[in-house]
Design a protein around this motif. Structure first.
Motif, short mmCIF file in Angstrom:
data_model
loop_
_atom_site.label_atom_id
_atom_site.label_comp_id
_atom_site.label_asym_id
_atom_site.label_seq_id
_atom_site.Cartn_x
_atom_site.Cartn_y
_atom_site.Cartn_z
N VAL A 247 24.27 -24.19 7.62
CA VAL A 247 23.32 -23.29 7.68
C VAL A 247 22.39 -23.72 9.06
N PHE A 248 22.04 -25.23 9.01
CA PHE A 248 21.34 -25.58 10.49
C PHE A 248 22.08 -25.28 11.74
N ASP A 249 23.44 -25.41 11.51
CA ASP A 249 24.33 -24.91 12.84
C ASP A 249 24.16 -23.67 13.22
N HIS A 250 24.36 -22.80 11.99
CA HIS A 250 24.60 -21.21 12.30
C HIS A 250 23.03 -20.63 12.68
N LEU A 251 21.95 -21.18 12.13
CA LEU A 251 20.62 -20.68 12.59
C LEU A 251 20.30 -21.02 13.92
N ASN A 252 20.72 -22.34 14.27
CA ASN A 252 20.58 -22.86 15.55
C ASN A 252 21.49 -22.03 16.67
N GLN A 253 22.73 -21.49 16.49
CA GLN A 253 23.34 -20.68 17.19
C GLN A 253 23.05 -19.23 17.39
N LYS A 254 22.26 -19.12 16.13
CA LYS A 254 21.90 -17.58 16.12
C LYS A 254 20.50 -17.20 16.64
N HIS A 255 19.59 -18.25 16.51
CA HIS A 255 17.98 -18.15 16.81
C HIS A 255 17.49 -19.16 17.65
N ASN A 256 18.33 -20.25 17.96
CA ASN A 256 17.87 -21.51 18.74
C ASN A 256 16.65 -22.04 18.08
N ILE A 257 16.86 -22.41 16.78
CA ILE A 257 15.72 -22.96 15.89
C ILE A 257 15.24 -24.16 16.46
N PHE A 258 16.32 -25.30 17.11
CA PHE A 258 15.89 -26.39 17.43
C PHE A 258 14.89 -26.54 18.73
#
Length: 351
Positions: A247-258
């Motif tokens: 989930v962390f990895d997917h959301l970062n790839q999708k929305h650059n959350i980091f």
């Protein structure tokens, strides 16, 4: 009696707007007993999920939205026997209710519309306050955490704009750092000779800053902290830990959350500590490749902060001297494994 020569009087209007009349749903009144709670929830969710299969999501969006509102009232009922924790303790029907509700929330949040976007805060409160505490109980983790994680990914993937809005302007993210929550230091402590400095700072300054909508940052933080807590639990089944990492990895790839400010000032340091401790102690050893990839993604969001602010809070400076900024995953991972081996050999801990 019918008036002579005139039309018959209209039928009386049913309370609550009648069936199919298009009016607003009446205020939810919780059932009196736990058994009635189960039957009511089963009927509601069974009807909605069956209707979704028959008619499709587009037609059912409005109905599903109203059902979520009703369920929110159902879960927030305060009388004895009407809360989810009590249901889970009393019967397996509580687990059915929770998992079915999460499936319904996935259906609703996968639709992009103003109506759904406006409902997101209520959906988050329902998930975080009513379902999450039960999902984190050891007796119910295996049943409730997988659908909860799937819901979390679905909601943030499709409803990210309900949390974060782009703000026009030239204010960069360069001043954000790990030190505020990682302990020690008032800045990144970037060394003048660091080859990453000018490039990273220029990239951050050019990025459009993102601002959380009112109240959304707290909800976002709670979801992210729950994901980190799942990874931290040593006895958590590997399949669930893998899903949380995904989930962390997917959301970062999708929305650059980091690159969000709440990560740079708070969440990144927390998640880095969880990952480093797990890697040092070989917790979830089967998942170390996934953990190294997530560690790399976090470090790449602020390479100077990772090497010159975060790492010195973990170990003695001499142990970090040989690990220099690496911009490719393979080299970074190899050096990370060497670093962790040296820390173990030196008897250091990840605290």
């Amino acid at each position: 009696a019918r008036r002579r020569g005139g039309p018959p009087p209209p039928p009386p209007t049913p309370r609550g707007g009648g069936r199919g009349g298009g009016g607003a749903m009446s205020t939810f009144k919780p059932p009196a007993t736990g058994g009635q709670c189960f039957r009511t929830a089963h009927e509601i969710l069974g009807l909605v999920m069956a209707a979704t299969k028959c008619f499709g999501r587009d037609i059912l969006t409005n109905f599903a939205v109203e059902t979520v509102r009703l369920l929110s009232g159902f879960f927030s009922a305060t009388q004895q026997g009407a809360n989810l924790s009590a249901m889970l303790a009393e019967s397996d029907s509580g687990a059915f209710l929770a998992t079915s509700t999460l499936r319904l929330l996935c259906v609703v949040t996968s639709e992009r519309s103003t109506k759904v976007e406006n409902l997101v805060p209520q959906i988050c409160t329902l998930a975080l306050d009513e379902i999450a505490p039960c999902a984190q109980q050891e007796a119910h983790m295996a049943d409730l955490l997988p659908p909860f994680l799937h819901f979390t990914q679905t909601m943030f993937e499709h409803q990210f704009k309900a949390f974060v809005a782009k703000q026009q302007g030239s204010v960069g993210l360069a001043n954000l750092n790990f030190a505020s929550s990682g302990g020690g230091g008032g800045g990144l402590g970037v060394k003048p000779t660091s080859p990453m400095g000018p490039v990273a700072l220029a990239a951050q300054a050019a990025a459009s800053p993102s601002m959380f909508r009112d109240g959304a940052e707290t909800l976002f933080r709670r979801f992210m902290q729950m994901l980190a807590a799942i990874i931290e639990v040593e006895t958590m089944p590997p399949s669930i830990v893998r899903e949380a990492l995904s989930v962390f990895d997917h959301l970062n790839q999708k929305h650059n959350i980091f690159n969000l400010g709440v990560f740079k000032t708070e969440l990144t340091a927390q998640l880095l500590r969880v990952l480093m401790q797990a890697l040092l102690s070989h917790t979830h050893a089967m998942l170390e490749d996934e953990m190294h990839r997530l560690l790399y993604a976090l470090a790449m969001s602020d390479m100077q902060g990772f090497f010159y602010s975060f790492l010195p809070t973990l170990v003695a400076p001499q142990l970090t001297a040989s690990w220099t900024p690496d911009t490719d995953l393979g080299t970074f991972t190899r050096h990370a494994r060497d670093f962790l081996d040296n820390v173990r050999a030196a008897g250091q801990s990840g605290s």
